[in-house]
Enzyme design. Sequence first.
Site, PDB file in Angstrom:
ATOM      1  N   SER A 116      -1.404  47.728  71.897  1.00 30.04           N
ATOM      2  CA  SER A 116      -2.091  46.428  71.845  1.00 30.04           C
ATOM      3  C   SER A 116      -1.329  45.391  72.657  1.00 30.04           C
ATOM      4  O   SER A 116      -0.207  45.639  73.120  1.00 30.04           O
ATOM      5  CB  SER A 116      -2.213  45.958  70.388  1.00 30.04           C
ATOM      6  OG  SER A 116      -0.926  45.706  69.866  1.00 30.04           O
ATOM      7  N   TYR A 170      13.591  35.209  64.916  1.00 36.48           N
ATOM      8  CA  TYR A 170      12.995  35.721  66.154  1.00 36.48           C
ATOM      9  C   TYR A 170      13.738  35.179  67.370  1.00 36.48           C
ATOM     10  O   TYR A 170      14.081  35.923  68.287  1.00 36.48           O
ATOM     11  CB  TYR A 170      11.522  35.308  66.188  1.00 36.48           C
ATOM     12  CG  TYR A 170      10.788  35.700  67.452  1.00 36.48           C
ATOM     13  CD1 TYR A 170      10.315  36.997  67.622  1.00 36.48           C
ATOM     14  CD2 TYR A 170      10.540  34.764  68.459  1.00 36.48           C
ATOM     15  CE1 TYR A 170       9.633  37.353  68.772  1.00 36.48           C
ATOM     16  CE2 TYR A 170       9.859  35.112  69.607  1.00 36.48           C
ATOM     17  CZ  TYR A 170       9.407  36.404  69.752  1.00 36.48           C
ATOM     18  OH  TYR A 170       8.731  36.746  70.899  1.00 36.48           O
ATOM     19  N   LYS A 172      15.862  37.303  70.128  1.00 36.77           N
ATOM     20  CA  LYS A 172      15.583  37.299  71.569  1.00 36.77           C
ATOM     21  C   LYS A 172      16.818  36.863  72.360  1.00 36.77           C
ATOM     22  O   LYS A 172      17.097  37.399  73.434  1.00 36.77           O
ATOM     23  CB  LYS A 172      14.394  36.387  71.899  1.00 36.77           C
ATOM     24  CG  LYS A 172      13.049  36.923  71.413  1.00 36.77           C
ATOM     25  CD  LYS A 172      12.754  38.327  71.922  1.00 36.77           C
ATOM     26  CE  LYS A 172      11.341  38.783  71.606  1.00 36.77           C
ATOM     27  NZ  LYS A 172      11.131  40.229  71.845  1.00 36.77           N
ATOM     28  N   ILE A 176       0.515  42.706  74.876  1.00 41.45           N
ATOM     29  CA  ILE A 176       1.175  42.677  76.181  1.00 41.45           C
ATOM     30  C   ILE A 176       1.495  44.094  76.664  1.00 41.45           C
ATOM     31  O   ILE A 176       1.350  44.399  77.847  1.00 41.45           O
ATOM     32  CB  ILE A 176       2.454  41.798  76.102  1.00 41.45           C
ATOM     33  CG1 ILE A 176       2.060  40.330  75.855  1.00 41.45           C
ATOM     34  CG2 ILE A 176       3.272  41.909  77.386  1.00 41.45           C
ATOM     35  CD1 ILE A 176       3.232  39.387  75.648  1.00 41.45           C
ATOM     36  N   SER A 229      11.092  36.770  75.589  1.00 45.60           N
ATOM     37  CA  SER A 229      10.214  35.629  75.349  1.00 45.60           C
ATOM     38  C   SER A 229      10.908  34.406  75.933  1.00 45.60           C
ATOM     39  O   SER A 229      12.133  34.403  76.107  1.00 45.60           O
ATOM     40  CB  SER A 229      10.049  35.452  73.840  1.00 45.60           C
ATOM     41  OG  SER A 229       9.553  34.170  73.533  1.00 45.60           O
TER      42      SER A 229
END
Length: 337
Positions: free
Chosen positions: A55, A200, A204, A57, A187
């Site tokens: 699903s 998160y 990252k 990206i 991200s």
Amino acid sequence: MFFTIIGAGVIVYGIFYTVVTSLLDSDLYLGFLDKFGKSPRKLKGKVVFITGASSGIGEHTAYALAKHGVKLVLAARRQNELQRVKAQCLALSGGQLEDKDVLVLPMDVLDVSSHQMHFDRAVRHFGTLDILVNNAGRSQRAAWEQIDLDVDKQLFDLNVFSVVNLTRIALHYFNTKGEGHVAVVSSLAGVIGAPYSGSYTGAKHAIHGYFNSLRLEKSSNNIHVTLLCPGPVFTNFLQEAFTEKSGQKLHGSTQPTDKRMTAERCGHLNAVALTNKVSEAWIGKFPVVPVTYVSVYFPILTKLTLKLIGTDRLFKLRDSKDPVEIIKGIKKLILQV
Ligand SMILES: *[C@@H]1O[C@H](CO)[C@@H](O)[C@H](O)[C@H]1NC(C)=O
């Protein structure tokens, strides 16, 4: 005088960069490569391993590559979804790919003990492998001080340690082969801070640390390292996003009116960044890229802007929603659990 000229040059370049990236949907270098760089066509016949390919990206990066006849290993947990993506890849390839050129590989990236087995299976199937794209992961929406430490750990297990483990396995193979390319979907939250996504954002940034370190170690080898950093994209990532409570999913969704890039466009720009072996690519619709640029290179302006517009407005820029609304949503969920 000399320093005045240099100083003026920096400011002029800063303004130039900000204005031009306001017209693009990526950083300046990637925007240039998209128009004048190598086309993903150059990767035709190469083999690319993508995790989280069922699903979002991951799926759309697969499509962008399949269009140009790139062979694929599609890895994710849901086999039926992978079969759907595979069928679409074959259709988009316009006859460049046959059934055996797209391998469906059901795997759970959290099960690190099975990584070697799955990786070996992919290499056995194609006899080679050229690029690993670590894309699987989950986002988060939570108030920083409310997050359970268990959530931090689970998020790091998925978004960091599973990526590191699989990448090490790939590197052993690429070292022997004498060339290779590892990439990870990070991200813009890995470049600057993002509010209401503490674990998160931490994860990252950890990914950037790991991969930047690796790039330095491999700078004289034929091994390339790419950090793909998208901003807001239309995918169902808010469904699966972590919150502050262990075991909880956000079950949120994006709205068509949100300021987000399509997953298709993001997949294309990922493919361009991979083809041109870009070290770090910033991808997103106005204004996230110029905002990121100013935050990194002119932090004092960011401080002033935040004072003027406030964090909540910044958050709105990310989810096109009021943070209060989202946090309220989370609170409601917590009451339900
Ligand atoms: C990946 O994790 C598994 C399980 O902990 C371990 O057995 C394996 O050695 C790790 N692979 C690498 C390359 O570190």
